[in-house]
Design an enzyme around this catalytic site. Structure first.
Site, PDB file in Angstrom:
ATOM      1  N   GLN A 126      28.729 -53.903  -7.077  1.00 28.63           N
ATOM      2  CA  GLN A 126      28.032 -54.347  -5.876  1.00 28.63           C
ATOM      3  C   GLN A 126      27.980 -53.219  -4.845  1.00 28.63           C
ATOM      4  O   GLN A 126      29.021 -52.736  -4.413  1.00 28.63           O
ATOM      5  CB  GLN A 126      28.786 -55.553  -5.306  1.00 28.63           C
ATOM      6  CG  GLN A 126      28.346 -55.972  -3.931  1.00 28.63           C
ATOM      7  CD  GLN A 126      29.327 -56.940  -3.298  1.00 28.63           C
ATOM      8  OE1 GLN A 126      29.330 -58.114  -3.601  1.00 28.63           O
ATOM      9  NE2 GLN A 126      30.184 -56.420  -2.424  1.00 28.63           N
ATOM     10  N   GLY A 127      26.800 -52.790  -4.471  1.00 33.08           N
ATOM     11  CA  GLY A 127      26.669 -51.727  -3.473  1.00 33.08           C
ATOM     12  C   GLY A 127      26.331 -52.299  -2.112  1.00 33.08           C
ATOM     13  O   GLY A 127      25.160 -52.334  -1.717  1.00 33.08           O
ATOM     14  N   SER A 161      33.940 -52.002  -6.512  1.00 32.98           N
ATOM     15  CA  SER A 161      34.798 -52.257  -7.678  1.00 32.98           C
ATOM     16  C   SER A 161      33.988 -52.006  -8.944  1.00 32.98           C
ATOM     17  O   SER A 161      32.770 -52.151  -8.940  1.00 32.98           O
ATOM     18  CB  SER A 161      35.293 -53.709  -7.723  1.00 32.98           C
ATOM     19  OG  SER A 161      35.301 -54.274  -6.467  1.00 32.98           O
ATOM     20  N   GLU A 244      30.991 -65.149  -2.841  1.00 33.68           N
ATOM     21  CA  GLU A 244      32.197 -64.323  -2.842  1.00 33.68           C
ATOM     22  C   GLU A 244      33.326 -65.004  -2.063  1.00 33.68           C
ATOM     23  O   GLU A 244      34.462 -65.045  -2.507  1.00 33.68           O
ATOM     24  CB  GLU A 244      31.924 -62.951  -2.228  1.00 33.68           C
ATOM     25  CG  GLU A 244      33.162 -62.039  -2.283  1.00 33.68           C
ATOM     26  CD  GLU A 244      32.934 -60.661  -1.699  1.00 33.68           C
ATOM     27  OE1 GLU A 244      32.077 -60.529  -0.805  1.00 33.68           O
ATOM     28  OE2 GLU A 244      33.623 -59.728  -2.133  1.00 33.68           O
TER      29      GLU A 244
END
Lengths: 397, 346
Positions: A126-127, A161, A244
């Site tokens: 995830q950017g 991550s 999330e």
């Protein structure tokens, strides 16, 4: 108030327990390392086939295709926790990208990515965060400039991550620097082997690199990777952030940690006395048990709200803040109870629980900060939960 | 599976909440605290008319046959409005009597029996307090008995069993909370037919109700803090827009909301006789005491200097929470009891 399961759900629970027990030998062991180890992928495929993961995702996209049923999902999660059998894969691709694509992806994107992601064949990172855009995520500056059918990306991401293992990134980029900050962002997908992407591991206080920095230098990616619309990326991201926050602070995981701590204190001795026989330590243990009970009950309340299609309100908003803090306190008590042995780490004859408590004491502090800091959580609780006024904006300096 | 309140329970709470809002003003509570007995008695009559005292009495014995969760919901409303009510003592007594078939239960429902309770000695005996029965005579004295004035019966603990007796002497003690009365009592005689109830279970119900009372009082203090912070202005803005103040309110809510779920769960666990019910009840009171005292202090701070004054009267809630914390099991004693209950004490 009725905490019993109806016969249908009780039967479902028994069936899940039985399936997990009978097939536990198929699950990957601790030595089957690597995100794409054949045993891991085979286990994932088995779990999808049995409807124990990817349960509500349509069969045309490689899911099990069941009707959404929160109670059944909860039962499955509880049975995994109870049996100790390895859980299904749950990377950011599965937990965050897949729901986003199902809601907003093009038919081509759904076709290309959902099934392979569910099966574990495609790993995502995830950017989102940047050095200058943490709590204020919408301030992100990684720039994407249109060039015919492509975007050319320059900038930097952080706290990424699995960036080293990932095949693909879902990324937020600034496509209109002149628009208001929430209106110039685009959500885009691209392969991690695109030229110009450099990944540097970010070693944290645990001593390992659980996160990375990702640098972009003239990275050319096709426009077909845009999810939803150009400059509408903030709406897309908000859909995924909700997923999330739900993941952090799971009371089942906290309860499992607490039970581990009780066992530790029953077995470990100091000066010939069990740790649990020390009244000060026992009092702290009971203090934490009350909090574990409270978070479990709070979780049951949220599940019931979801079952009825009602908003969980404050009960939902407090989970990340309270749950992460509680996990940290459980680790803190374990370390205090272990005394000087509590500082041992990684290896050695006197190490307890493989050094897991120290690791958690550090990693869980990271989780108090990550995924929306404790301070941001408090703003959310106060503003959305209690209806308190927002901080007035200061004039730009 | 459904973790939540039934429609009847929501309505019950709504009824009591409305009664409290309409009938129990801060001004009225002040008069009671200042010793205006007539005001206290008029309120007691109105509370009796609500018909809640037999809530835990089984239907066959003339009561409503409801559960501990229902009683907790009622008590929460009384805590919210700092109402001096005999409901807690009557409910604990009704629970202790529920399997006895005694006609006293019917009397509770009809207000012919009005209970005080003296269970504080269970976990804490100080200055020689404690009652015992020998040769059918009760000796000793109990400290911090609650609701003794104008009662007809006393629920007390002697020889590890909960009994019902008649008060001999009662000397009121001065606590920080003048809205409720506490006394040092002796017993003249006790009900021979009632062979006694288990102290742990009876005590657990008292714990749940005191926790529910604190839950209500703490919720009120949080509501008052949020309202005050949204109104009071300093530096040209409402103080609730400062994160330093806003975060205090968020912390209160973050602790209070899961505590509410814990009390519901613990009360329900007693109603269905879950294995973990006792430990959960003791921990619920201990936990609610911690959360309550945090909120009592924090809400007062959010109110600034006004929170400290008698004028605003916030101290009545502060003291209610403080008293609930200390009586019938202070947090550490309850946590030790919960540990014993789970076999964690050697």
């Amino acid at each position: 108030m009725d905490l019993t399961l109806s016969p249908e759900y009780a039967a479902f629970r028994d069936q899940v327990a039985e399936t997990l027990k009978a097939n536990a030998h198929l699950a990957p062991g601790p030595d089957d390392k690597g995100l794409k180890h054949p045993k891991r992928l085979a286990w994932q495929e088995f779990l999808i086939r049995e409807g124990l993961t990817a349960r509500t995702i349509p069969t045309e996209f490689g899911g099990y295709g069941a009707e959404p049923d929160i109670l059944k999902s909860r039962i499955i999660a509880e049975e995994f926790a109870r049996s100790g059998v390895p859980r299904p894969l749950a990377g950011q691709g599965i937990s965050m990208l897949v729901p986003t694509l199902l809601e907003l992806g093009t038919p081509e994107q759904k076709e290309a990515y959902i099934e392979r992601t569910l099966k574990g064949e495609l790993i995502w990172c995830q950017g989102y965060s940047e050095p200058g855009a943490g709590s204020d995520l919408a301030a992100l500056r990684t720039r994407a400039v249109e060039d015919e059918d492509d975007f050319v990306i320059n900038g930097q991401k952080i706290w990424t991550s699995t960036a080293r293992q990932a095949d693909m990134m879902f990324c937020l980029v600034r496509t209109d620097p002149n628009a208001k900050k929430h209106h110039g962002i685009t959500y885009i997908l691209f392969p991690m082997d695109t030229p110009g992407i450099e990944v540097r591991p970010l070693v944290d206080m645990t001593g390992s690199a659980n996160f990375n920095e990702v640098f972009f230098t003239d990275v050319r990616v096709p426009k077909s990777g845009v999810v939803f619309e150009v400059n509408k990326g903030w709406q897309v991201a908000n859909a995924t952030l909700t997923h999330e926050r739900g993941m952090l602070g799971d009371p089942n995981a906290t309860k499992a940690r607490f039970i581990e701590l009780v066992e530790l204190m029953k077995v470990e001795t100091v000066n010939g006395q069990r740790l649990i026989d020390n009244p000060v330590l026992r009092d702290r243990l009971m203090t934490l048990q009350a909090e574990v009970y409270a978070m479990q009950a709070n979780g049951l309340r949220i599940t019931t709200n979801s079952l009825k299609g009602e908003a969980a309100g404050l009960a939902g908003l407090v989970v990340k803040l309270q749950g992460c803090e509680l996990n940290h306190q459980i680790a803190a008590l374990a370390i205090d109870a272990l005394g000087e042995l509590g500082i041992l780490y990684e290896e050695g004859e006197h190490l307890r629980s493989g050094g897991a408590w120290q690791w958690r004491y550090m990693y869980d502090l990271g989780l108090i900060i990550g995924g929306g800091t404790a301070q941001i959580q408090k703003n959310i609780i106060a503003e959305r939960g209690l209806g308190m006024p927002r901080e007035p904006r200061l004039a730009r300096s | 599976m459904e973790f939540g309140l039934l429609e009847d329970q929501v309505m019950l709470q709504e009824t009591v909440r409305r009664f409290v809002a309409e009938e129990v003003s801060l001004d009225l509570v002040r008069q009671i605290a200042e010793g205006e007995i007539q005001v206290a008695e008029t309120l007691a009559e109105k509370l009796t008319a609500l018909g809640l005292d037999g809530l835990l009495v089984p239907e066959k014995d003339g009561g409503s046959g409801l559960g501990v969760l229902d009683a907790a919901l009622v008590q929460e409303c009384f805590g919210y409005g700092i109402v001096p009510a005999r409901f807690l003592s009557n409910s604990v007594a009704a629970y202790a009597l529920r399997d006895s078939g005694s006609s006293i239960m019917n009397d509770i429902t009809n207000n012919d029996a009005r209970f005080g309770i003296a269970l504080n000695d269970f976990l804490s005996r100080r200055d020689g307090s404690g009652l015992s029965i020998r040769d059918e005579a009760v000796s000793g004295a109990s400290l911090m008995a609650m609701d003794v004035a104008r009662s007809t019966h006393l629920l007390f603990l002697a020889n590890d069993t909960v009994r019902i007796g008649q008060v001999g002497s009662a000397e009121q003690v001065k606590t920080i909370d003048r809205t409720r009365e506490f006394s040092e009592v002796t017993i003249t005689s006790f009900e021979q037919q009632f062979t006694g109830a288990e102290i742990e279970k009876t005590f657990a119900v008292a714990c749940i109700l005191l926790a529910a009372d604190t839950l209500g009082a703490a919720q009120c203090m949080l509501d008052k803090a949020v309202a005050y912070a949204g109104d009071r202005q300093q530096f040209g803005r409402v103080i609730g827009s400062f994160q330093a103040v806003k975060h205090l309110c968020a912390e209160m809510a973050a602790k209070l909301e899961p505590a509410r779920a814990l009390i519901w769960h613990a009360a329900h666990a007693l109603d269905v006789q879950d294995d973990e019910a006792l430990a959960m009840a003791f921990l619920a009171k201990a936990h609610m005491a911690e959360v309550g005292t945090f909120i009592a202090k924090t809400s007062t701070e959010v109110h600034g200097g006004m929170g400290f004054t008698d004028l605003v009267g916030l101290h009545y809630w502060y003291k209610r929470i403080g008293v609930n914390r200390q009586i019938m099991g202070a947090p550490m004693a309850l946590r030790e009891l919960a540990a014993q209950q789970q076999g964690l004490v050697a």
